[in-house]
Scaffold this motif. Structure first.
Motif, PDB file in Angstrom:
ATOM      1  N   THR A 168      -2.488  -2.335   6.403  1.00  0.00           N
ATOM      2  CA  THR A 168      -3.570  -2.801   5.534  1.00  0.00           C
ATOM      3  C   THR A 168      -4.842  -2.021   5.867  1.00  0.00           C
ATOM      4  O   THR A 168      -4.980  -1.489   6.967  1.00  0.00           O
TER       5      THR A 168
ATOM      6  N   SER B 136      -3.491   8.324  -1.755  1.00  0.00           N
ATOM      7  CA  SER B 136      -3.374   6.879  -2.000  1.00  0.00           C
ATOM      8  C   SER B 136      -4.623   6.421  -2.754  1.00  0.00           C
ATOM      9  O   SER B 136      -5.588   7.173  -2.892  1.00  0.00           O
TER      10      SER B 136
ATOM     11  N   PHE C 106      -3.929 -13.525   3.702  1.00  0.00           N
ATOM     12  CA  PHE C 106      -4.305 -13.291   5.097  1.00  0.00           C
ATOM     13  C   PHE C 106      -5.455 -14.186   5.561  1.00  0.00           C
ATOM     14  O   PHE C 106      -5.775 -14.202   6.734  1.00  0.00           O
TER      15      PHE C 106
ATOM     16  N   GLY D  53       0.816  -1.210   0.000  1.00  0.00           N
ATOM     17  CA  GLY D  53       0.000   0.000   0.000  1.00  0.00           C
ATOM     18  C   GLY D  53       0.851   1.261   0.000  1.00  0.00           C
ATOM     19  O   GLY D  53       2.079   1.203   0.148  1.00  0.00           O
ATOM     20  N   ALA D  54       0.175   2.403  -0.164  1.00  0.00           N
ATOM     21  CA  ALA D  54       0.898   3.680  -0.218  1.00  0.00           C
ATOM     22  C   ALA D  54       1.644   3.931   1.097  1.00  0.00           C
ATOM     23  O   ALA D  54       2.864   4.180   1.102  1.00  0.00           O
ATOM     24  N   ILE D  55       0.936   3.842   2.216  1.00  0.00           N
ATOM     25  CA  ILE D  55       1.590   4.156   3.501  1.00  0.00           C
ATOM     26  C   ILE D  55       2.490   2.991   3.933  1.00  0.00           C
ATOM     27  O   ILE D  55       3.588   3.207   4.450  1.00  0.00           O
TER      28      ILE D  55
ATOM     29  N   LEU E 267      -2.674   1.014  11.561  1.00  0.00           N
ATOM     30  CA  LEU E 267      -3.318   2.202  11.010  1.00  0.00           C
ATOM     31  C   LEU E 267      -4.825   2.077  11.192  1.00  0.00           C
ATOM     32  O   LEU E 267      -5.455   1.168  10.667  1.00  0.00           O
TER      33      LEU E 267
ATOM     34  N   THR F 285      -5.135  12.723   6.056  1.00  0.00           N
ATOM     35  CA  THR F 285      -5.624  12.344   4.726  1.00  0.00           C
ATOM     36  C   THR F 285      -4.406  12.241   3.811  1.00  0.00           C
ATOM     37  O   THR F 285      -3.647  13.205   3.655  1.00  0.00           O
ATOM     38  N   VAL F 286      -4.228  11.048   3.259  1.00  0.00           N
ATOM     39  CA  VAL F 286      -2.982  10.716   2.558  1.00  0.00           C
ATOM     40  C   VAL F 286      -3.297  10.339   1.112  1.00  0.00           C
ATOM     41  O   VAL F 286      -4.266   9.613   0.848  1.00  0.00           O
TER      42      VAL F 286
END
Ligand SMILES: NC(=O)c1ccc[n+]([C@@H]2O[C@H](COP(=O)([O-])OP(=O)(O)OC[C@H]3O[C@@H](n4cnc5c(N)ncnc54)[C@H](OP(=O)(O)O)[C@@H]3O)[C@@H](O)[C@H]2O)c1
Length: 252
Positions: free
Chosen positions: A92, A202, A66, A25-27, A147, A199-200
């Motif tokens: 995730t 992605s 998962f 993922g982005a983060i 997260l 707010t990121v």
């Protein structure tokens, strides 16, 4: 493997041994990058459901379904071979996909969407705690951070909407709180927290970015850096709680 013993690295730099789950993922990928930049001797394991292209770093990439607990356990055993873990980061999460649209009203609620949201936002972190929590060191500083999101705060909910995402993150916050109590019995120095990244930019935030005020959209690299700084400042008194990118506590 990296020229110095793992125990020595752990004493010198924190974290000396870390795991990032959701590294595609982005983060998640920004966490991997930032951890490698901050400590070039780190033993770093990155876990994702998809193959992450091989890179020039020494990070070890694991592909894991998962839903397959036997596989998760096998990955945990490979990570344990590198010694006790200092930090586990869970990056995730799901807000929308081809079958999930954040609900505007009660009429939009669907069992299928709720199941997908709970799986990504609550069940994966819970399984990560089950399989990777026991890898955390039993003495000294040990951090497990997932997260979450500000909208998972019940006390902070004034706008309504987004039933499934809000509820699955609120459930995550309860898993975090409950696990923090159990892990503190094992290691009183442990810190188990939820984090709100802001707010990121992605895939997850893309459809909602038009509503963001100018300057309010972080790059994933910026968010990851801020969150690692927040983690650095946390103490065992903070365990079980949720914190935003600016270090402020978010109400339950
Ligand atoms: N971006 C924001 O503005 C924002 C704001 C508040 C909170 N957050 C939280 O931050 C976290 C990371 O978000 P992001 O912005 O980096 O989003 P992202 O780029 O979409 O990354 C999401 C990650 O979750 C993985 N994932 C999603 N569903 C999964 C499933 N069913 N099984 C396994 N892996 C799954 C994705 O894997 P694939 O790459 O294989 O899809 C990806 O690694 C999420 O928990 C999100 O709720 C983000």
């Amino acid at each position: 493997m990296f020229g110095r013993s793992k125990e020595l690295c752990a004493l010198e730099e924190f974290p000396g041994h870390a795991v990032v789950i959701g590294s595609s993922g982005a983060i998640g990928s920004a966490f991997v990058k930032a951890l490698l930049e901050r400590n070039d001797t780190i033993s770093l394991h990155a876990v994702a459901r998809t193959d992450v292209a091989a890179d020039a770093t020494h990070a070890v990439h694991h592909k894991a379904d998962f839903r397959d607990e036997a596989l998760l356990q096998a990955v945990a055993e490979q990570i344990a071979a590198d010694g006790p873990v200092d930090m586990v980061l869970i990056a995730t999460g799901l807000l929308h996909d081809e079958l999930v649209r954040p609900e505007k009203a009660l009429r939009d609620i669907s069992a299928e969407a709720l199941e997908r949201l709970y799986f990504a936002n609550t069940i994966i972190p819970a399984l990560a705690l089950k399989h990777f929590g026991p890898l955390l060191r039993r003495e000294g500083r040990a951090v497990f951070a997932a997260l979450s999101a500000r909208v998972g705060s019940i006390g902070d909910n004034r706008l309504g909407g987004w039933y499934g995402y809000r509820a699955s993150k609120a459930a995550l916050n309860m898993i975090i709180r409950t696990a923090s109590i159990e892990l503190a019995r094992r290691n009183p120095q442990s810190v188990v927290v939820g984090l709100h990244p802001g707010t990121v930019d992605s895939k997850l935030s893309k459809p909602f970015q038009a509503a963001v005020k100018p300057g309010g959209l972080f790059s994933a690299d910026h968010a990851a850096g801020r969150l690692l700084d927040v983690i650095e400042g946390l103490t065992p008194e903070d365990t079980g709680r949720c914190f935003a990118w600016d270090g402020r506590r978010i109400p339950a």
